[in-house]
Enzyme design. Structure first.
Site, mmCIF file in Angstrom:
data_model
loop_
_atom_site.group_PDB
_atom_site.id
_atom_site.type_symbol
_atom_site.label_atom_id
_atom_site.label_comp_id
_atom_site.label_asym_id
_atom_site.label_seq_id
_atom_site.Cartn_x
_atom_site.Cartn_y
_atom_site.Cartn_z
ATOM 1 C CD GLU A 84 0.768 3.996 -4.400
ATOM 2 O OE1 GLU A 84 0.827 2.926 -5.059
ATOM 3 O OE2 GLU A 84 1.543 4.953 -4.567
ATOM 4 C CB CYS A 148 3.860 4.890 2.100
ATOM 5 S SG CYS A 148 4.219 6.614 2.447
ATOM 6 C CG HIS A 167 2.319 8.025 -2.256
ATOM 7 N ND1 HIS A 167 2.470 6.686 -2.534
ATOM 8 C CD2 HIS A 167 3.124 8.279 -1.184
ATOM 9 C CE1 HIS A 167 3.328 6.157 -1.668
ATOM 10 N NE2 HIS A 167 3.731 7.094 -0.841
#
Length: 208
Positions: A84, A148, A167
């Site tokens: 991410e 998250c 992830h």
């Protein structure tokens, strides 16, 4: 690696349909595997609770003073290990494991909408995919507006961007805990390498 480094890696407790959370299983597997003889690795399980995250993250930074914090979360939609790029401040409407949701629906009131990691995720992705690991890595700009994303933004805000979020897919879809741990290890070592290079570049510019 030039000097000893400290890295904190977190995974999440079970929530919703994830009665076993692949992120925490993978992080525990990584702890068994170790990162590198010059890296002190500390792991922690993060509750799927907004308020617990607000208390836990500063305590991890204060206790370990890490060079890097890497948060790992599970995504039921993921089929690759996904890096991410950024965390988002607004849009937190989903209730956590305590049936709580921040009234402001944001992480840090008055904070920027989006904070990017100082780590070039595209570069990490390319390097790991080129290493023949057998685990596919991809990049994303949306960590999902739940715990998250909330954890990532809060950590980026605390650390001036020296955090990362990865992830992972649920276990066995398609990777085992061991596969995920090997991927995390490769990803984190590349991140440390890039942080080192950035530091050197920084020194070079200052010394001219």
């Amino acid at each position: 690696m030039d000097e000893r480094k400290t890295v904190v890696v977190t995974g999440f407790e079970p929530f919703g349909e994830h009665t076993v959370n692949a992120s925490w299983v993978a992080v525990q597997e990584l702890e068994r595997l170790g990162l590198h003889q010059d890296v002190d690795l500390h792991v922690a399980e993060v509750p799927v609770e907004y308020q617990a995250v607000q208390n836990l993250l500063p305590s991890l930074w204060n206790k370990y003073h890490p060079q890097l914090v890497v948060h790992v979360g599970v995504s039921g939609m993921a089929t690759t290990v996904t890096l991410e790029k950024c965390g988002h401040n607004h849009g937190y409407k989903r209730l956590d494991n305590c049936s709580f949701c921040p009234e402001s629906q944001c992480c840090v009131e008055g904070g920027p909408d989006c904070i990017h990691s100082v780590i070039d995720m595209d570069s990490v992705c390319k390097r790991v995919n080129a290493s023949g690991l057998g685990v596919t890595v991809s990049v994303s700009k949306d960590a999902g507006r739940y715990l998250c994303d909330y954890t990532y933004y809060s950590s980026l805000h605390l650390s001036q961007g020296r955090a990362a979020f990865v992830h992972v897919p649920p276990l066995g879809r398609p990777y085992s805990a061991q596969d995920l741990a090997r991927a995390l290890r490769a990803i984190i070592l590349e991140m440390l390498e890039l942080l080192d290079q950035n530091k050197e570049k920084h020194h070079c510019q200052h010394s001219q």
